[in-house]
Design an enzyme around this catalytic site. Sequence first.
Site, PDB file in Angstrom:
ATOM      1  N   ASN A 175      44.344  64.733   5.751  1.00  0.00           N
ATOM      2  CA  ASN A 175      45.707  64.258   5.518  1.00  0.00           C
ATOM      3  C   ASN A 175      46.184  63.597   6.808  1.00  0.00           C
ATOM      4  OD1 ASN A 175      48.387  63.857   5.011  1.00  0.00           O
ATOM      5  ND2 ASN A 175      48.931  66.038   4.870  1.00  0.00           N
ATOM      6  N   TRP A 176      46.196  62.282   6.775  1.00  0.00           N
ATOM      7  CA  TRP A 176      46.544  61.550   8.005  1.00  0.00           C
ATOM      8  C   TRP A 176      48.039  61.634   8.316  1.00  0.00           C
ATOM      9  CZ3 TRP A 176      43.537  56.196   7.824  1.00  0.00           C
ATOM     10  CH2 TRP A 176      42.154  56.456   7.799  1.00  0.00           C
ATOM     11  N   LYS A 177      48.841  62.065   7.344  1.00  0.00           N
ATOM     12  CA  LYS A 177      50.304  62.129   7.525  1.00  0.00           C
ATOM     13  C   LYS A 177      50.821  60.750   7.968  1.00  0.00           C
ATOM     14  CE  LYS A 177      49.911  67.028   8.256  1.00  0.00           C
ATOM     15  NZ  LYS A 177      50.414  68.274   8.850  1.00  0.00           N
ATOM     16  N   HIS A 192      53.262  68.888  -0.367  1.00  0.00           N
ATOM     17  CA  HIS A 192      52.988  69.301   1.008  1.00  0.00           C
ATOM     18  C   HIS A 192      54.246  69.951   1.582  1.00  0.00           C
ATOM     19  CE1 HIS A 192      52.062  69.245   5.253  1.00  0.00           C
ATOM     20  NE2 HIS A 192      50.796  69.121   4.897  1.00  0.00           N
ATOM     21  N   GLU A 247      55.653  69.699   4.323  1.00  0.00           N
ATOM     22  CA  GLU A 247      56.559  68.779   5.036  1.00  0.00           C
ATOM     23  C   GLU A 247      57.453  68.041   4.053  1.00  0.00           C
ATOM     24  OE1 GLU A 247      53.387  66.916   7.214  1.00  0.00           O
ATOM     25  OE2 GLU A 247      53.134  68.778   8.331  1.00  0.00           O
ATOM     26  N   GLU A 301      48.326  76.199   2.434  1.00  0.00           N
ATOM     27  CA  GLU A 301      48.657  75.827   3.811  1.00  0.00           C
ATOM     28  C   GLU A 301      49.821  76.682   4.298  1.00  0.00           C
ATOM     29  OE1 GLU A 301      47.131  71.545   4.610  1.00  0.00           O
ATOM     30  OE2 GLU A 301      49.194  71.438   3.945  1.00  0.00           O
ATOM     31  N   GLY A 348      49.857  72.377  12.335  1.00  0.00           N
ATOM     32  CA  GLY A 348      50.157  71.636  13.561  1.00  0.00           C
ATOM     33  C   GLY A 348      50.540  72.529  14.734  1.00  0.00           C
ATOM     34  N   SER A 405      45.778  73.926  11.091  1.00  0.00           N
ATOM     35  CA  SER A 405      45.036  73.994  12.348  1.00  0.00           C
ATOM     36  C   SER A 405      43.537  74.260  12.144  1.00  0.00           C
ATOM     37  CB  SER A 405      45.655  75.030  13.284  1.00  0.00           C
ATOM     38  OG  SER A 405      46.991  74.675  13.592  1.00  0.00           O
ATOM     39  N   GLY A 431      44.756  68.189   8.932  1.00  0.00           N
ATOM     40  CA  GLY A 431      45.760  67.277   9.472  1.00  0.00           C
ATOM     41  C   GLY A 431      45.258  66.633  10.750  1.00  0.00           C
ATOM     42  N   GLY A 432      45.712  67.159  11.880  1.00  0.00           N
ATOM     43  CA  GLY A 432      45.400  66.582  13.193  1.00  0.00           C
ATOM     44  C   GLY A 432      43.932  66.230  13.404  1.00  0.00           C
TER      45      GLY A 432
HETATM   46  P1  13P Z   1      47.029  70.482  10.886  1.00  0.00           P
HETATM   47  O1  13P Z   1      45.556  70.507  10.580  1.00  0.00           O
HETATM   48  O2  13P Z   1      47.427  69.406  11.824  1.00  0.00           O
HETATM   49  O3  13P Z   1      47.544  71.836  11.239  1.00  0.00           O
HETATM   50  O4  13P Z   1      47.756  70.079   9.501  1.00  0.00           O
HETATM   51  C1  13P Z   1      47.408  70.728   8.332  1.00  0.00           C
HETATM   52  C2  13P Z   1      48.045  70.033   7.192  1.00  0.00           C
HETATM   53  O5  13P Z   1      49.262  70.045   7.041  1.00  0.00           O
HETATM   54  C3  13P Z   1      47.187  69.268   6.286  1.00  0.00           C
HETATM   55  O6  13P Z   1      47.882  68.845   5.157  1.00  0.00           O
END
Ligand code: 13P
Length: 251
Positions: free
Chosen positions: A9-11, A96, A98, A168, A174, A214, A235-236
């Site tokens: 997930n590149w966000k 998600h 967020e 999640e 993050g 993470s 994510g990251g």
């Molecule tokens: P991180 O891997 O950056 O913690 O993010 C996880 C995430 O929200 C994937 O959708």
Amino acid sequence: MRKKIVAGNWKMNTTVQEGVSLAEAVAAKSAQTPENVGLIIATPFTHLACVAPVIKGSKVQLSAQNCADHTSGAYTGEVSVDMLKSVGCQWTILGHSERRQYYAETDEKLVVKTRLALEAGLGVILCVGENLEQREAGKHFDVVKEQIENVLFNFTAEDMKNIIVAYEPVWAIGTGKTATADQAEEIHACIRKVLAGKFGEQVAEDTTILYGGSCKPSNAHELFAQKDIDGGLIGGASLKADDFIAIAQAY
Ligand code: 13P
């Protein structure tokens, strides 16, 4: 046998040019990942049409990070499921944390979006997970169970073939703070049990349940070794092709 998936997930990261380079690198290295592990990248809307031809011919599949809750019309700033399909998108992430937190995404809206996505032929990666306060109050099982019931119980066993669940925990996203493999596994097992209660054992057994929060090359192996963890939503670490591929290689 349920599918093993590693999804990135590149966000809201990368320009289109950077995103195309990242997708090229992921596609080029995707052949180095185990055959039984599927790869998905969820890019920003603006990147989808440019990334689609870049990953064509590789095992990498394309996902959006959200879709509109209407099919077309006067909804300024929204992107419909048909638009996603028209650029070669195969999946969309929905719910998600967020989006739930910052954009008032409710379970009711997620039912509508999930239905539209499935009807358009998109697969859905539905995210669930508790926040820190809920975890500390010992409510994490109840919160996740309720999210699953509120959204997925409106669908059929047949629909479940095109739905992936991603657990999640918000406190692990993050933050560098990963859920331990045991913490993740007990929620995944609970999700599978909830699904079995509604759709039967077979559907529950066949549903892919990803862990997100993470997840990185150094902890992926331990997480993925758990019985009910079928891969990750990253994510990251998905913003670096080498890390993303290394996570998939953790199988
Ligand atoms: P991180 O891997 O950056 O913690 O993010 C996880 C995430 O929200 C994937 O959708």
